[in-house]
Structures are given as structure tokens and as C-alpha cells.
Write a protein that holds these residues in place. Structure first.
Motif, short mmCIF file in Angstrom:
data_model
loop_
_atom_site.label_atom_id
_atom_site.label_comp_id
_atom_site.label_asym_id
_atom_site.label_seq_id
_atom_site.Cartn_x
_atom_site.Cartn_y
_atom_site.Cartn_z
N SER A 4 0.82 -1.21 0.00
CA SER A 4 0.00 0.00 0.00
C SER A 4 0.85 1.26 0.00
O SER A 4 0.43 2.31 -0.47
N HIS A 5 2.07 1.16 0.52
CA HIS A 5 2.96 2.32 0.55
C HIS A 5 3.53 2.65 -0.83
O HIS A 5 4.20 3.67 -1.00
N GLN A 67 -3.80 4.03 1.08
CA GLN A 67 -2.69 4.62 1.83
C GLN A 67 -3.06 6.04 2.24
O GLN A 67 -3.34 6.89 1.39
N THR A 68 -3.07 6.29 3.55
CA THR A 68 -3.25 7.64 4.06
C THR A 68 -1.88 8.24 4.31
O THR A 68 -1.15 7.80 5.20
N VAL A 69 -1.53 9.22 3.52
CA VAL A 69 -0.19 9.81 3.58
C VAL A 69 -0.07 10.74 4.78
O VAL A 69 0.90 10.71 5.53
N PHE A 82 -5.18 12.91 3.31
CA PHE A 82 -4.61 12.76 1.98
C PHE A 82 -4.48 11.26 1.73
O PHE A 82 -3.43 10.66 1.98
N THR A 83 -5.59 10.67 1.27
CA THR A 83 -5.67 9.22 1.11
C THR A 83 -5.71 8.84 -0.36
O THR A 83 -6.51 9.37 -1.13
N LEU A 84 -4.84 7.93 -0.73
CA LEU A 84 -4.82 7.37 -2.08
C LEU A 84 -5.41 5.98 -2.04
O LEU A 84 -5.17 5.22 -1.09
N ARG A 85 -6.20 5.65 -3.05
CA ARG A 85 -6.88 4.36 -3.07
C ARG A 85 -6.75 3.74 -4.45
O ARG A 85 -6.99 4.39 -5.47
N VAL A 138 -6.77 10.33 -10.27
CA VAL A 138 -7.38 8.99 -10.33
C VAL A 138 -7.13 8.17 -9.06
O VAL A 138 -7.86 7.22 -8.78
N LEU A 139 -6.10 8.53 -8.29
CA LEU A 139 -5.81 7.78 -7.07
C LEU A 139 -6.48 8.39 -5.84
O LEU A 139 -6.59 7.73 -4.80
N GLY A 140 -6.89 9.65 -5.93
CA GLY A 140 -7.50 10.31 -4.78
C GLY A 140 -8.76 9.58 -4.32
O GLY A 140 -9.59 9.17 -5.11
N ALA A 141 -8.89 9.44 -2.99
CA ALA A 141 -10.02 8.70 -2.42
C ALA A 141 -11.21 9.60 -2.11
O ALA A 141 -12.23 9.12 -1.62
#
Length: 690
Positions: A4-5, A67-69, A82-85, A138-141
């Protein structure tokens, strides 16, 4: 989990490439600037593949990485991390963006080679930043993180379309793209605010979970308004009626930029946004009808305009608008997977078409008018054969990628009781095959009409070579010394190695990528649709059981017989072959017949040449009133009259007053002493009087 990282690394790599070329590009050679820009994107593609592989390895039903940065915004109970999914939908997108983006970067190292070192580095810094913002999109949750990428790609499109800033038309095109997109973005932001008010969150998954138990709106309600605002935003980014007018003008930028915008980044954002919110949109059937109708009309209108364009890049630009219309048609009828499937196949064949056109422009020293081309098939075999594969794919010829994805859309439209939209879609497929093979025949077949060392005469009706033709040659500026290269002694050549590699890889993709979505009626398993399905649903607990909420339109579209599917495919194939035949007759065998038809229907031909006068209407109804109001009202009356008048009036009053007061300063000591005594006498007299 380690995998996930990986997510944050994917956009960080091109962002790092942007920073290096931005701050140190002037000190780097072109080889190093290009290597850095291409290297970070190839690395991002490798990390994306690893992340997708890790996601696919997750247990069934939970194929997603998150992943929550860091915690981005915190205000009371409101939190936006700032979460990517990464899920199946975003995995397809990041592979398109980084994979095809890498090929466009590699191609650009040859296409832009005649730029100065500083301009070369500036170009690649913008290109890397463009990809980085699209990856964030496109990765933003959440909607708020999507907006960061949404606005970022808008900024980068402005920078890249106007890259040759010394040219007024490039500056105007960049501003046009920026302003038109701001109109759509305003509506998108209103929709986001309404979503927050309604659901108290901006997270895509949380909104989907809240919406899923609700019944679809029977009348136009809050969800319909919200989704309609989102769709207006999508019409800007993805160039749909009425906000499509910026995309054809975007051809003023370098050709690889056109390929990146049209194939892998900005214009796919609106389609992706609707797919990402499939559950929300499926509960607003009125909005979906609007999406389907606007998409279908856009596909038709753009295809008709493409029939009469003579600039090779403008034909491809209207082709993109038309193909995006197909994608929105798919989204509007609930065929989410089919829309994304066409987005995927379109990315390959449209990138190939633009890069192929760039090879032609490169070889002809900047010439873009197809009436000044012809006979290039033998001179440019790599470009010709790869371009032909892409053209066959977009035309929907069986066996190539466009056939599978376009027919998936048309089939879903028919089976969801949208027969009228299906009929328009089939007719548009006929037009697509016609104008695309018109392009092929005028460019690569027939007699050579381009200027050679002897400066061949222009064909009838073609304009003289444009003054900025040299500027487009290899992407150089108009002031560059290669202006003389445009008309005399230019050696015609096929794509150089860096460009040829990109063309060949994309041609393989355009031919084969469709086989990941072969339908059951043709002996396939429709693997892509099954892979994407979890992204368009939400798991809900219903009385203790786990049940997937399936959007209504998708469920309706599932009912079809193999015989019906085969019949629909046959109709669309016949339409494509008919379009190719028409193009063959009019633009290869009997060019004079095409001229006769144009003369016979001169009014219609003029209407199409002027693009239905949409730009003229916008200019008369929007641009000129704003200019007149700004110039004659705000500037001359408010700015010059009121504001400048007030400021200047205060200054003039002070000048007049000071000119009187300064007369009291005579410089005579006796006069000062006399005035002092006189003043004392007056004061004492006044005091004694009272």
C-alpha cells in the motif's frame, strides 16, 4: 502493508522529474533532461504494475489498496486525509497514464529535439507535472483530492497548449482551454459542496455507502442536481457539448502534448469521474439520460465536423471529441465497464494516431494541411502501417481493439432500451470510418502533393504553406533558423528510432488490447468487465448479510441473447465497412466526385466547415459582450473615469492648494517678523476685546 505504501510513490516520481527539470534544466543537456523525464515515468509505470499486482492478489471482494499519507484538513468533526486508493478502476487508469505516458515521453525526445536546452527542459517539466496531477486525480479517495488533480491538469494543459508562447494563436488556445474549463469546474465545485452538505463527507466510498440503500430518484431531486453539476464539470474536462470548443484549438501545442491530452490524461477525467461515482449516478436516472443524450449528440456533431477538416490534427481532435461522446453514451446507459473499456482502447489508438500525425508533420517540416500531402505510404512505411492499424481500430474493423469496445457500448445502448441512441451511434460509426479513411487516403495514398526541393505547386483549394510551418517542424519556435528548411531541399524521412519505438508498441496495443474484453457471444469471458465490476458497486450489509448494490442500468443491460449481440455487431461492422468504401471511392478513386458533392451541398459543406458556427456564436454572445463591457464600461468608465478620476482629482487638488500656500513662503526675514508682530497684535486684541 508494504504494497500500500507504493501508491504515493507513483505520483511522486513524475513530480520529482518536474522539479529537477524545472530548477536545474538550464544546466542540463537535452539528453539528460529527456532521460530524467522518461526515466521517472518508466519507474512510475513499474511501481504501478507492482501495486496493481499486489491489489489483484488481495482476497476476492477486497481487491483494493489504500494509503493515508497524512491528515490534510482537520476542522472540528470535518477531516480530509490525503488518502490514495487503488481499486480495479483506478488500476486501469494508472497503467494507461504511466504506460502510454512513458511512450509519449520517449517519442518527445526526438520530436522536440530542435528546441533549445532550456525550452526542452521546460517542456519535459510540464509533461511530468501533467502526469503527476492526473495520477493524483485517479488515485484520490475523495472529491477534494480529485479536485487537486482536476485543477492541476487544467493548469498543465494551459502551460502545454501555449508552450510556444511567442505565437499568439498558441497563447489564445491556452487561454481558451483554461477559461472554458473554469466554467465546468465552477459547476463541479458546486456539486462537491452540495455532496458535502447532503452526506457530510467527500469520501467516494462513504458517499456510495450512504447512497446505496436509497431508491433511485423518481423525479429530479437533490441527487439529480448534484450529479448534473458533476456532469457539467465533466463536459469541460472531457470536451462535450457545449464546452467542447477548447479541444480542437488545443492542437496549437506540440503534437505529443495533443497525444497526452487526448489519450492518457485530461480528457479522460470526466469519464473516470462518472465511473468512480457509478453508484451515485445510478440513483439519478434523469441525469443519466442527460449524460447519454449529450454524449450521443457530441459523438454525432463532432463526427460530421471531422468530415470536412483539412488540418490532420484537427481531424483527430474532432475524432477525440466524438469518441468521448461514445464513452459518455456508455456511462449514460449504465454500461460503466464498456465506457472504461473504450477509454482503454481509445488511449492506444488515439495516442498512435496523434504520434503518427506528428511523424508526418515532422517529415514534412511542419505541414499539417492534408491537401498538401499524399503519396507518403512508400516514403514512410513504419508511420503508414502503424497509422493504418490505429485507423482500422477506431473504425471498428473486426479483430482490432476498437471493434470490441465500441460494439460493447452500442450493444448496451440497444439492450437498455435506447434504440434511438444506438441508431445514432451506428451512423456515427459510419462517419468515423469515412473521415478517418479520408485522412489516410489524402495523407498516404495518391499522388504526392507536398512541396519538395522544386517547391511543388499547391493543389486546388489548398492554402499556401503557413508562415509558422517552420515553427512546427520538429516543434521549434518561429524564430528558429530552420525556417528555410520548410520549403526547399527537405529530406523526407520516416520516424526516427525514438518515435518509431513508440509507434510500434502502440500499434501492438491498438491491435491486441481489445482481447481482454471479448464478449461471451464471440467465445470470450468479458474479463475486463468482471475485473472492473467491484469498482461500480458497494458492499452493503442487509440484515446481517453482505449484498452488493448493482446500479440499475447495469442490471438491465445484462439481458441479451447471443443472437441479438451478433446481429448488432453485424450492423456496426457493415456501417464501418460502408464508411471505408465511401472514403475509398470519394478520396482515392474519384476525388472530383467529392468536390462535386461538396459543390452540390455547398450550404451544408459551409456549415460543417464553420463548425456549425458554434465558435462564432460564443464569440458574439459571450466573448464580445465581455470585451465591450470590460473596455468601454469597466476600463473607460469605472477604471479611467471613476477610480483614476478620483485619484487624479485628489492629486490635482493638492497641487492647486499647495501652489497657493507656497506663495506665503517669501524667504524675507523682515516679512516673517512683520507677520509675527501682526499676528501677536491680532491675538492680544481679540483677547482684550472679549
Amino acid at each position: 502493508m508494504v504494497s500500500s505504501h507504493l501508491l504515493v510513490i507513483i505520483p511522486l516520481l513524475p513530480l520529482a522529474g518536474f522539479a529537477v527539470n524545472l530548477f536545474f534544466g538550464r544546466r542540463l543537456s537535452k539528453a539528460r533532461s529527456g532521460a530524467i523525464a522518461c526515466g521517472v515515468l518508466i519507474a512510475a509505470f513499474a511501481v504501478a504494475v507492482a501495486a496493481v499486482w499486489a491489489m489483484v492478489g488481495q482476497p476476492a471482494g477486497s481487491q483494493a489498496l489504500e494509503q493515508t499519507v497524512f491528515n490534510w484538513i482537520t476542522s472540528g468533526d470535518f477531516r480530509v486525509p490525503f488518502t490514495l486508493r487503488l481499486d480495479p478502476l483506478s488500476s486501469v487508469m494508472i497503467l494507461i497514464i504511466t504506460g502510454i505516458g512513458s511512450l509519449i515521453h520517449i517519442y518527445s525526445t526526438a520530436y522536440m529535439h530542435d528546441e533549445t536546452d532550456a525550452e526542452f527542459a521546460r517542456y519535459f517539466s510540464y509533461l511530468n507535472l501533467f502526469v503527476a496531477f492526473m495520477l493524483v486525480l485517479v488515485l484520490g479517495a475523495s472529491f477534494l483530492l480529485m479536485v487537486v488533480g482536476w485543477e492541476g491538469v487544467g493548469l498543465c494543459s494551459y502551460l502545454l497548449i501555449g508552450f510556444w508562447y511567442r505565437k499568439k494563436s498558441a497563447n489564445d488556445a491556452g487561454k481558451k482551454a483554461f477559461v472554458v474549463n473554469r466554467v465546468g469546474d465552477f459547476a463541479f465545485l458546486l456539486g462537491m459542496f452540495l455532496a458535502f452538505v447532503q452526506f457530510g463527507t467527500l469520501d467516494f466510498q462513504a458517499i456510495a455507502r450512504d447512497v446505496a440503500p436509497l431508491a433511485p430518484e423518481a423525479t429530479f431531486g437533490v441527487l439529480s442536481l448534484m450529479t448534473l453539476l458533476f456532469f457539467i464539470g465533466a463536459t469541460g474536462k472531457s470536451a462535450q457539448i457545449p464546452l467542447y470548443v477548447w479541444l480542437p484549438d488545443a492542437m496549437e501545442g506540440p503534437t505529443p502534448v495533443s497525444a497526452l491530452i487526448h489519450a492518457a490524461t485530461m480528457v479522460t477525467a470526466g469519464v473516470y469521474m462518472i465511473g468512480r461515482n457509478a453508484v451515485l449516478f445510478s440513483h439519478a436516472p434523469q441525469t443519466l439520460e442527460v449524460v447519454a443524450v449529450i454524449g450521443t449528440l457530441t459523438a454525432l456533431v463532432a463526427a460530421t465536423i471531422g468530415l470536412v477538416q483539412n488540418d490532420i490534427k484537427k481531424v483527430l481532435a474532432y475524432s477525440t471529441v466524438s469518441q468521448l461522446g461514445y464513452m459518455f453514451m456508455a456511462m449514460g446507459v449504465g454500461a460503466w465497464a464498456a465506457g472504461i473499456f473504450h477509454l482503454l482502447t481509445h488511449a492506444f489508438f488515439k495516442a498512435l494516431l496523434f504520434l503518427g500525425s506528428g511523424a508526418v508533420i515532422h517529415a514534412l517540416a511542419g505541414e499539417q494541411d492534408m491537401r498538401r500531402m499524399g503519396g507518403l505510404r512508400k516514403e514512410m512505411p513504419i508511420t503508414y502501417w502503424t497509422f493504418l492499424i490505429a485507423t482500422l481500430a477506431i473504425a471498428g474493423v473486426p479483430g482490432l481493439s476498437g471493434f470490441f469496445s465500441k460494439d460493447a457500448i452500442l450493444g448496451e445502448a440497444y439492450m437498455t432500451h435506447h434504440a434511438f441512441l444506438w441508431a445514432i451511434g451506428v451512423f456515427t460509426a459510419f462517419l468515423t470510418a469515412t473521415y478517418m479513411f479520408r485522412l489516410v487516403f489524402l495523407t498516404f495514398h495518391g499522388e504526392a502533393r507536398y512541396a519538395t526541393a522544386g517547391a511543388a505547386a499547391a493543389p486546388h483549394g489548398a492554402p499556401a504553406p503557413s508562415a509558422d510551418a517552420a515553427h512546427r517542424a520538429h516543434g521549434a519556435h518561429a524564430h528558429d533558423a530552420q525556417a528555410a528548411h520548410a520549403g526547399h531541399g527537405h529530406h523526407l524521412h520516416d520516424a526516427p528510432p525514438a518515435m518509431a519505438i513508440a509507434l510500434i508498441v502502440l500499434a501492438i496495443g491498438a491491435a491486441l488490447i481489445g482481447y481482454i474484453g471479448v464478449p461471451a457471444s464471440l467465445g470470450g469471458s468479458d474479463g475486463l468487465a468482471h475485473f472492473l465490476a467491484p469498482s461500480f458497486t458497494v458492499e452493503q450489509t442487509v440484515e446481517g448479510a453482505s449484498a452488493a448494490t448493482l446500479p440499475v442500468h447495469e442490471a438491465e443491460g445484462a439481458q441479451a441473447t447471443e443472437g441479438l449481440e451478433m446481429g448488432l455487431m453485424t450492423v456496426s461492422v457493415v456501417a464501418a465497412l460502408a464508411g471505408i468504401g465511401i472514403a475509398f471511392f470519394f478520396f482515392l478513386k474519384r476525388r472530383e466526385a467529392a468536390d462535386a458533392v461538396a459543390a452540390r451541398f455547398a450550404g451544408l459543406h459551409r456549415l460543417l466547415e464553420h463548425k456549425y458556427y458554434v465558435d462564432d456564436i460564443y464569440d458574439a454572445a459571450v466573448v464580445q459582450p465581455i470585451l465591450i463591457t470590460s473596455r468601454d464600461g469597466l476600463w473607460r468608465v469605472v477604471d479611467a473615469g471613476v477610480i483614476d478620476g478620483a485619484v487624479n482629482g485628489v492629486g490635482e487638488a493638492l497641487v492647486d492648494t499647495s501652489s497657493i500656500l507656497r506663495r506665503l513662503q517669501t524667504g524675507s526675514v523682515r516679512a516673517y517678523a512683520c507677520s509675527l508682530v501682526f499676528g501677536v497684535v491680532l491675538i492680544l486684541g481679540f483677547y482684550l476685546w472679549y
